[in-house]
Design a protein around this motif. Structure first.
Motif, PDB file in Angstrom:
ATOM      1  N   PRO A   1       0.890  -1.282   0.078  1.00 49.51           N
ATOM      2  CA  PRO A   1       0.086   0.260   0.060  1.00 49.51           C
ATOM      3  C   PRO A   1       0.829   1.212   0.042  1.00 49.51           C
ATOM      4  O   PRO A   1       0.334   2.111  -0.299  1.00 49.51           O
ATOM      5  CB  PRO A   1      -0.739  -0.040   1.338  1.00 49.51           C
ATOM      6  N   MET A   2       2.068   1.081   0.518  1.00 51.34           N
ATOM      7  CA  MET A   2       2.836   2.347   0.716  1.00 51.34           C
ATOM      8  C   MET A   2       3.394   2.682  -0.970  1.00 51.34           C
ATOM      9  O   MET A   2       3.501   3.708  -1.244  1.00 51.34           O
ATOM     10  CB  MET A   2       4.062   2.139   1.589  1.00 51.34           C
ATOM     11  N   LEU A   3       3.828   1.432  -1.407  1.00 57.60           N
ATOM     12  CA  LEU A   3       4.692   1.526  -2.817  1.00 57.60           C
ATOM     13  C   LEU A   3       3.998   1.686  -4.082  1.00 57.60           C
ATOM     14  O   LEU A   3       4.225   2.456  -4.874  1.00 57.60           O
ATOM     15  CB  LEU A   3       5.390   0.231  -3.017  1.00 57.60           C
ATOM     16  N   ASN A   4       2.464   1.410  -3.841  1.00 53.18           N
ATOM     17  CA  ASN A   4       1.618   1.565  -4.943  1.00 53.18           C
ATOM     18  C   ASN A   4       1.345   3.023  -5.667  1.00 53.18           C
ATOM     19  O   ASN A   4       1.576   3.175  -6.852  1.00 53.18           O
ATOM     20  CB  ASN A   4       0.028   0.899  -4.510  1.00 53.18           C
ATOM     21  N   PRO A   5       1.312   4.127  -4.706  1.00 56.09           N
ATOM     22  CA  PRO A   5       1.127   5.403  -5.321  1.00 56.09           C
ATOM     23  C   PRO A   5       2.440   5.660  -6.150  1.00 56.09           C
ATOM     24  O   PRO A   5       2.430   6.488  -7.276  1.00 56.09           O
ATOM     25  CB  PRO A   5       1.046   6.425  -4.249  1.00 56.09           C
ATOM     26  N   MET A   6       3.640   5.449  -5.695  1.00 53.90           N
ATOM     27  CA  MET A   6       5.117   5.887  -6.344  1.00 53.90           C
ATOM     28  C   MET A   6       4.971   4.810  -7.518  1.00 53.90           C
ATOM     29  O   MET A   6       5.250   5.614  -8.567  1.00 53.90           O
ATOM     30  CB  MET A   6       5.907   5.147  -5.323  1.00 53.90           C
ATOM     31  N   ILE A   7       4.604   3.669  -7.436  1.00 50.66           N
ATOM     32  CA  ILE A   7       4.875   2.756  -8.763  1.00 50.66           C
ATOM     33  C   ILE A   7       3.880   3.107  -9.869  1.00 50.66           C
ATOM     34  O   ILE A   7       4.137   3.282 -11.058  1.00 50.66           O
ATOM     35  CB  ILE A   7       4.642   1.223  -8.256  1.00 50.66           C
ATOM     36  N   TYR A   8       2.573   3.500  -9.484  1.00 48.74           N
ATOM     37  CA  TYR A   8       1.533   3.520 -10.584  1.00 48.74           C
ATOM     38  C   TYR A   8       1.769   5.030 -10.920  1.00 48.74           C
ATOM     39  O   TYR A   8       0.629   5.482 -11.850  1.00 48.74           O
ATOM     40  CB  TYR A   8       0.037   3.066 -10.145  1.00 48.74           C
ATOM     41  N   SER A   9       2.044   5.973 -10.206  1.00 46.71           N
ATOM     42  CA  SER A   9       1.711   7.438 -10.570  1.00 46.71           C
ATOM     43  C   SER A   9       2.991   8.423 -10.756  1.00 46.71           C
ATOM     44  O   SER A   9       2.794   9.346 -11.556  1.00 46.71           O
ATOM     45  CB  SER A   9       0.799   7.915  -9.401  1.00 46.71           C
ATOM     46  N   LEU A  10       3.966   8.209  -9.778  1.00 46.39           N
ATOM     47  CA  LEU A  10       5.074   9.071  -9.744  1.00 46.39           C
ATOM     48  C   LEU A  10       5.811   9.137 -11.094  1.00 46.39           C
ATOM     49  O   LEU A  10       6.456  10.255 -11.322  1.00 46.39           O
ATOM     50  CB  LEU A  10       6.098   9.075  -8.520  1.00 46.39           C
ATOM     51  N   ARG A  11       5.813   8.022 -11.773  1.00 45.35           N
ATOM     52  CA  ARG A  11       6.461   8.030 -13.186  1.00 45.35           C
ATOM     53  C   ARG A  11       5.771   8.240 -14.265  1.00 45.35           C
ATOM     54  O   ARG A  11       6.179   8.034 -15.370  1.00 45.35           O
ATOM     55  CB  ARG A  11       7.082   6.619 -13.200  1.00 45.35           C
ATOM     56  N   ASN A  12       4.544   8.736 -13.907  1.00 47.15           N
ATOM     57  CA  ASN A  12       3.576   9.162 -15.109  1.00 47.15           C
ATOM     58  C   ASN A  12       3.558  10.469 -15.122  1.00 47.15           C
ATOM     59  O   ASN A  12       3.256  11.274 -14.386  1.00 47.15           O
ATOM     60  CB  ASN A  12       2.013   8.778 -14.417  1.00 47.15           C
ATOM     61  N   LYS A  13       3.865  10.870 -16.560  1.00 50.71           N
ATOM     62  CA  LYS A  13       3.919  12.185 -16.870  1.00 50.71           C
ATOM     63  C   LYS A  13       2.650  12.988 -16.643  1.00 50.71           C
ATOM     64  O   LYS A  13       2.609  14.336 -16.183  1.00 50.71           O
ATOM     65  CB  LYS A  13       4.172  12.311 -18.516  1.00 50.71           C
ATOM     66  N   ASN A  14       1.579  12.324 -16.995  1.00 50.32           N
ATOM     67  CA  ASN A  14       0.261  13.181 -16.533  1.00 50.32           C
ATOM     68  C   ASN A  14       0.013  13.537 -15.381  1.00 50.32           C
ATOM     69  O   ASN A  14      -0.621  14.625 -14.881  1.00 50.32           O
ATOM     70  CB  ASN A  14      -1.091  12.330 -17.159  1.00 50.32           C
TER      71      ASN A  14
END
Length: 318
Positions: free
Chosen positions: A283-296
């Motif tokens: 649950p801690m990693l999911n926002p980083m994995i799915y979002s922080l590398r996303n340009k949008n």
């Protein structure tokens, strides 16, 4: 084991992650930090998607649902766990224990299916981009999310009803850091056969079916990536894809290890480490994995920060 004189248990004592006194305070600060990062990351994603019109698409709608599940999952477990590090006896009432078990099951099962829905969404976006808006319409997304939560509540209700039928009269010491399935079964003095059949059958469905859906989706996604002519584009797509697969493998691998085995071979010492992965780390990693590398997401975050700073500057000026 701490023996109990009464015939049935009215409260439990959570043993926690470790009984080594020197580790209690360092672990408290480590898991407090993890919880704060989880809350900020997941609630931050929900707020960002809510207030950024460019993120009002099916993909981000599903991502905000995953963030909500991860936030709830962590909140069900970690606050009570933190108490265990700073108190001598972490007591939890029977009703509170059953409630924790119920909501843990709801969000754990919901996460299994939500990850599958998100993988299917990415498969549709890559394999049929022209039909994406039709295939993944808001109505379809709404039904999918309803199905995810429906499976969560249905499974949790079945697990909890059969758990509440058990008698707990052996001991009230749960050698674990929250009220989970197998640690509770080990304290029962009545037959747990139905419970074990239920967890193996429902668990197989809730873990293996979504895992196979994700595997199939990513096989098609990887095949599509291999058809990308640009080397840079292919490398970037593989990088994103591999981080998603790693998160999914971590979650499903640890849940399968925990629940797809009989209680007779379930070792609580090993299970603690395994369950920390899917209840706290993922649950801690999911926002980083799915979002922080996303340009949008990066663009939306930058735009939202600019809006907030302009608004605060105007307020200061007035």
């Amino acid at each position: 084991m701490e023996e109990v004189n009464q015939s049935t248990v009215t409260e439990f004592i959570l043993d926690g992650l470790t009984d080594i006194p020197e580790l209690q305070l360092p672990l408290f600060f480590i898991f407090l930090g993890i919880y704060l990062v989880t809350v900020v990351g997941n609630l931050g994603m929900i707020i960002l998607i809510l207030f950024s019109s460019q993120l009002h698409t099916p993909m981000y709608y599903l991502l905000s649902s995953l963030s909500f599940i991860d936030y709830c999952q962590s909140t069900v477990i970690i606050p009570k766990m933190l108490i265990n590090f700073v108190t001598e006896r972490n007591v939890i009432a029977y009703s509170e224990c059953m409630a924790q078990f119920y909501f843990f099951c709801v969000f754990a099962v919901a996460e299994c299916h939500m990850l599958a829905v998100m993988a299917y969404d990415r498969y549709v976006a890559i394999s049929n981009p022209l039909l994406y808006n039709v295939t993944m319409s808001y109505q379809v997304c709404l039904w999918m999310v309803a199905g995810v939560y429906g499976m969560g509540f249905l499974s949790a209700t079945a697990y909890t009803i059969f758990m509440m039928r058990l008698l707990f009269c052996k001991s009230n010491l749960i050698r674990y850091y929250f009220c989970d399935f197998f640690p509770l079964l080990k304290l029962s003095c009545s037959s747990t056969f139905i419970n074990e059949v239920l967890v193996l059958s429902l668990g197989s469905f809730n873990i293996l079916v979504p895992a196979m859906t994700i595997l199939s989706s990513y096989i098609f996604i990887i095949v599509s990536i291999l058809n990308i002519h640009s080397t840079g584009g292919r490398r970037k797509a593989f990088s994103t894809c591999s981080s998603h697969i790693l998160a999914v493998a971590l979650f499903y691998g640890s849940t399968a290890f925990m629940y797809l085995q009989p209680s007779s071979v379930n070792y609580l010492g090993q299970s603690k480490l395994s369950s920390v992965l899917y209840t706290i780390v993922v649950p801690m990693l999911n926002p980083m994995i799915y979002s922080l590398r996303n340009k949008n997401v990066k663009f939306a975050l930058k735009k939202l920060i600019q809006k907030i700073s302009i608004h605060s500057t105007r307020n200061d000026f007035h």
